[in-house]
Design a protein around this motif. Structure first.
Motif, mmCIF file in Angstrom:
data_model
loop_
_atom_site.group_PDB
_atom_site.id
_atom_site.type_symbol
_atom_site.label_atom_id
_atom_site.label_comp_id
_atom_site.label_asym_id
_atom_site.label_seq_id
_atom_site.Cartn_x
_atom_site.Cartn_y
_atom_site.Cartn_z
ATOM 1 N N ARG A 192 17.513 -1.740 2.652
ATOM 2 C CA ARG A 192 18.623 -3.016 2.899
ATOM 3 C C ARG A 192 17.921 -3.897 2.052
ATOM 4 N N LEU A 193 16.771 -4.219 1.552
ATOM 5 C CA LEU A 193 16.024 -5.371 0.971
ATOM 6 C C LEU A 193 16.237 -5.102 -0.316
ATOM 7 N N ALA A 194 16.381 -6.067 -1.223
ATOM 8 C CA ALA A 194 16.569 -6.181 -2.897
ATOM 9 C C ALA A 194 15.211 -5.606 -2.971
ATOM 10 N N GLU A 195 14.977 -5.211 -4.186
ATOM 11 C CA GLU A 195 13.497 -4.424 -4.659
ATOM 12 C C GLU A 195 12.610 -5.630 -5.075
ATOM 13 N N PRO A 196 12.964 -6.823 -5.386
ATOM 14 C CA PRO A 196 11.858 -7.802 -5.773
ATOM 15 C C PRO A 196 11.170 -8.287 -4.749
ATOM 16 N N GLU A 197 11.854 -8.078 -3.236
ATOM 17 C CA GLU A 197 11.348 -8.595 -2.144
ATOM 18 C C GLU A 197 10.632 -7.634 -1.259
ATOM 19 N N SER A 198 10.594 -6.482 -1.853
ATOM 20 C CA SER A 198 9.920 -5.242 -1.055
ATOM 21 C C SER A 198 8.647 -5.329 -1.231
ATOM 22 N N GLU A 199 7.897 -4.350 -0.391
ATOM 23 C CA GLU A 199 6.574 -4.525 -0.149
ATOM 24 C C GLU A 199 5.356 -4.407 -1.416
ATOM 25 N N THR A 200 5.939 -3.592 -2.270
ATOM 26 C CA THR A 200 5.009 -3.209 -3.442
ATOM 27 C C THR A 200 5.155 -4.454 -4.414
ATOM 28 N N PRO A 201 6.336 -4.902 -4.787
ATOM 29 C CA PRO A 201 6.286 -6.096 -5.618
ATOM 30 C C PRO A 201 5.625 -7.539 -5.020
ATOM 31 N N TYR A 202 5.788 -7.707 -3.676
ATOM 32 C CA TYR A 202 5.234 -8.674 -2.994
ATOM 33 C C TYR A 202 3.510 -8.541 -2.939
ATOM 34 N N ALA A 203 3.085 -7.350 -2.963
ATOM 35 C CA ALA A 203 1.630 -7.198 -2.861
ATOM 36 C C ALA A 203 1.044 -7.541 -4.199
ATOM 37 N N CYS A 220 -13.924 -9.355 -6.401
ATOM 38 C CA CYS A 220 -13.558 -7.923 -6.202
ATOM 39 C C CYS A 220 -12.149 -8.017 -5.094
ATOM 40 N N LEU A 221 -11.153 -7.517 -5.699
ATOM 41 C CA LEU A 221 -9.834 -7.653 -4.876
ATOM 42 C C LEU A 221 -9.496 -6.190 -4.821
ATOM 43 N N HIS A 222 -9.198 -5.929 -3.473
ATOM 44 C CA HIS A 222 -8.779 -4.798 -3.086
ATOM 45 C C HIS A 222 -7.511 -4.744 -2.909
ATOM 46 N N LEU A 223 -6.622 -4.188 -3.810
ATOM 47 C CA LEU A 223 -5.038 -4.336 -4.054
ATOM 48 C C LEU A 223 -4.770 -2.886 -3.175
ATOM 49 N N SER A 224 -4.487 -2.928 -2.009
ATOM 50 C CA SER A 224 -4.189 -1.642 -1.116
ATOM 51 C C SER A 224 -2.504 -1.847 -0.883
ATOM 52 N N TYR A 225 -1.865 -0.939 -1.802
ATOM 53 C CA TYR A 225 -0.493 -0.561 -1.500
ATOM 54 C C TYR A 225 -0.240 0.078 -0.272
ATOM 55 N N ILE A 226 0.768 -0.095 0.304
ATOM 56 C CA ILE A 226 1.182 0.697 1.726
ATOM 57 C C ILE A 226 1.939 2.122 1.288
ATOM 58 N N LYS A 227 2.286 1.857 0.213
ATOM 59 C CA LYS A 227 3.277 3.193 -0.100
ATOM 60 C C LYS A 227 2.462 4.180 -1.026
ATOM 61 N N PRO A 228 2.923 5.323 -1.285
ATOM 62 C CA PRO A 228 4.184 6.154 -0.656
ATOM 63 C C PRO A 228 3.998 6.584 0.676
ATOM 64 N N HIS A 229 3.275 6.133 1.357
ATOM 65 C CA HIS A 229 3.032 6.645 2.703
ATOM 66 C C HIS A 229 4.669 6.246 3.508
ATOM 67 N N TRP A 230 4.802 7.253 4.395
ATOM 68 C CA TRP A 230 5.805 7.126 5.196
ATOM 69 C C TRP A 230 5.974 5.969 5.852
#
Length: 536
Positions: A192-203, A220-230
């Motif tokens: 439902r959310l537009a792509e720019p507001e989704s989790e991966t662009p936000y992170a 040291c930055l740990h950029l840890s995406y939650i996708k492509p996990h279910w």
């Protein structure tokens, strides 16, 4: 030169779902460019094929046997050193943006009188990271810890008791009905959310904001995406980029189900395995999984362009990897957790910007690499001394710089299935629900307590469909690998307070400390003193 580290991790990204690792359909030009810019390690393995234990090994540089966090949300005990403990003394600000899957040892903190909400207690509770932004992902009822991303969505006006669930993780029917992304039949629909507001662009945006905030201090930055996990759901336009025609046939055979190992047979009975054994599930879910990966790739391109524009790429070690894979129906299985390559093998790209690494730039190395190698690599990059009694991995910098070093001959991974339905199916005692994998580059041996082992020859059977664990012709290979496992298990795994070097300095030091033990007369004593040893 500042010694920065950008540690990018995806969640549940298979090693073979990138263009640079051979997938014929998926589009990942930016990750492929990262591999061309750095070095890709083709045989990298996690220390456990499930989120929590795997990540605790990444963050501690230690095997699961050593750190003891054997399953998701099993707390990492107080006292285990993590990346922050190793890097902060070197002047490196160490922060998390995204997921850690850390479960704090609250009982241990209370026992020591430490408040998990403040000071040292907070750093221990957060796996040694400064939490710049939390994005763990939530269950439908919001049962996980609070998320900065949820607050972000609320600030944009996305309401409801769980905006992540209702907007980023749901689709919408033509008549306005909210369709849960947890139900795999909806995987072909856009979030439902537009792509720019989704989790991966936000992170990604939040990661860039941290780097700016760090200024001139090494980080040291740990950029840890939650996708492509279910849950497998992705916003437009990524939801429609791939279709059933891009879904590869499953890697499985009927022979695997004819006389399976008891643990494998129990996993065949799990709900997620039964689901992913259906073609309609795979054809609905895998295109969404691929769309999530391409979305990550686009954000990697955005981030790399920004690092180049700001000049930060010149002094930043960049790592791209995953915490484990995803069966996606291969071997009649879903999820992860067992030891076929699609589950336990990970993509690993390392970009060392120094000229010393130019000889391996764009190369693909076939050394056997473990997830625990990253922590000592980061310490090495930041100018720290090796601490092999604590960090059980090995720095990758010598390999990146073509230095002549001996390397390991096997990789090891472990799994505890005690909380899974498989334990009840098998009627196994909790203490016996342990699997250990030993892989030497050809032979993959899996010890299963209480059962026969599994064995695969990846030279003759690269698809890992023929289990040789009961075949008498391969008894010698099983015995050889079993002894390697036992040798590894017998080593010191918990003597972390005293190094080998400190022990060597203490040897024969009784006289220096004033102890006079085992001497017959003054003559023997004087002779020993003259030699500078005790004579033991």
């Amino acid at each position: 030169m500042a010694k920065n580290i950008l540690f990018i991790m995806c969640d549940q990204l298979r090693f073979d779902y990138l263009g640079c690792t051979g997938h014929p359909h998926i589009r990942t030009p930016n990750i492929d460019a990262l591999a061309a810019r750095g070095t890709r390690f083709d045989r990298a393995y996690v220390q456990s094929p499930i989120c929590g234990p795997s990540r605790m090994s990444f963050y501690t540089g230690r095997y699961v046997r050593s750190h003891g966090s054997t399953w998701n949300n099993f707390p990492l005990r107080v006292g285990e050193m993590t990346l922050g403990d190793h890097l902060e003394p070197l002047g490196v600000r160490t922060a998390l943006c995204g997921k850690s899957h850390m479960a704090a040892d609250i009982e241990g903190l209370h026992r020591l009188g430490l408040d998990p909400e403040s000071g040292i207690g907070a750093r221990i509770a957060e796996c040694g990271f400064e939490v710049w932004d939390r994005l763990e992902g939530l269950h439908p009822d919001g049962g996980k810890r609070p998320s900065h991303y949820e607050d972000h969505l609320r600030g944009l006006g996305f309401g409801g008791p769980n905006p992540w669930e209702e907007w980023a993780n749901s689709a919408e029917s033509e008549d306005g009905e909210i369709l849960s992304g947890w139900l795999m039949q909806h995987a072909d629909k856009p979030a439902r959310l537009a792509e720019p507001e989704s989790e991966t662009p936000y992170a990604t945006t939040r990661a860039m904001e941290f780097i700016e905030d760090a200024g001139d201090q090494p980080w040291c930055l740990h950029l840890s995406y939650i996708k492509p996990h279910w849950p497998y759901i992705v916003p437009e336009p990524y939801h429609g980029m791939y279709g059933p025609e891009h879904v590869l046939p499953p890697n499985r055979s009927e022979a695997e189900r004819s006389d399976p190992h008891p643990v494998l047979d129990a996993y065949f009975q799990h709900r997620f395995s039964r689901a992913f054994s259906r073609d309609e599930v795979r054809e609905r879910v895998i295109p969404a999984y691929m769309g999530l990966i391409t979305q990550i790739d686009d954000q990697i391109g955005r981030l790399m362009a920004w690092l180049d524009e700001t000049g930060r790429a010149n002094d930043t070690l960049i790592v791209f990897t995953s915490d484990h894979g995803d069966y996606l129906g291969d071997h009649w299985l879903g999820e992860k957790e067992l030891f076929h390559d699609c589950s336990v093998r990970i993509p690993l790209i390392v970009v060392d910007p120094s000229s010393a690494a130019d000889t391996t730039r764009g190369a693909v190395l076939d050394h056997l690499v473990e997830a625990i190698d990253l922590a000592p690599t980061f310490v090495d990059w930041a100018g720290g001394e090796p601490r092999p009694h604590v960090l059980e991995g090995r720095s990758l910098l010598p390999l990146l710089r073509s230095e002549d070093v001996s390397w390991r001959g096997v990789v090891i991974s472990e799994y505890d299935y005690s909380v899974r339905r498989a334990r009840r199916i098998l009627n196994q005692p909790i203490d016996d629900c342990r699997l250990v994998m030993i892989f030497d580059g050809r032979w993959k041996f899996i010890h299963a307590e209480g059962f026969r082992p599994m064995l695969f020859d990846l030279e003759s059977d690269p698809q890992e469909c023929r289990d040789l664990g009961a075949d008498p012709r391969f008894a010698s290979e099983r015995e050889r690998l079993y002894e390697i496992m036992n040798l590894w298990a017998r080593r010191h795994h918990n003597r972390v307070t005293v190094s080998d070097e400190a022990i060597a300095k203490r040897a024969d030091g009784e006289l220096r400390r004033g102890y006079v033990i085992g001497f017959w007369d003054q003559g023997e004593l004087e002779e020993a003193r003259a030699l500078g040893a005790s004579g033991n």
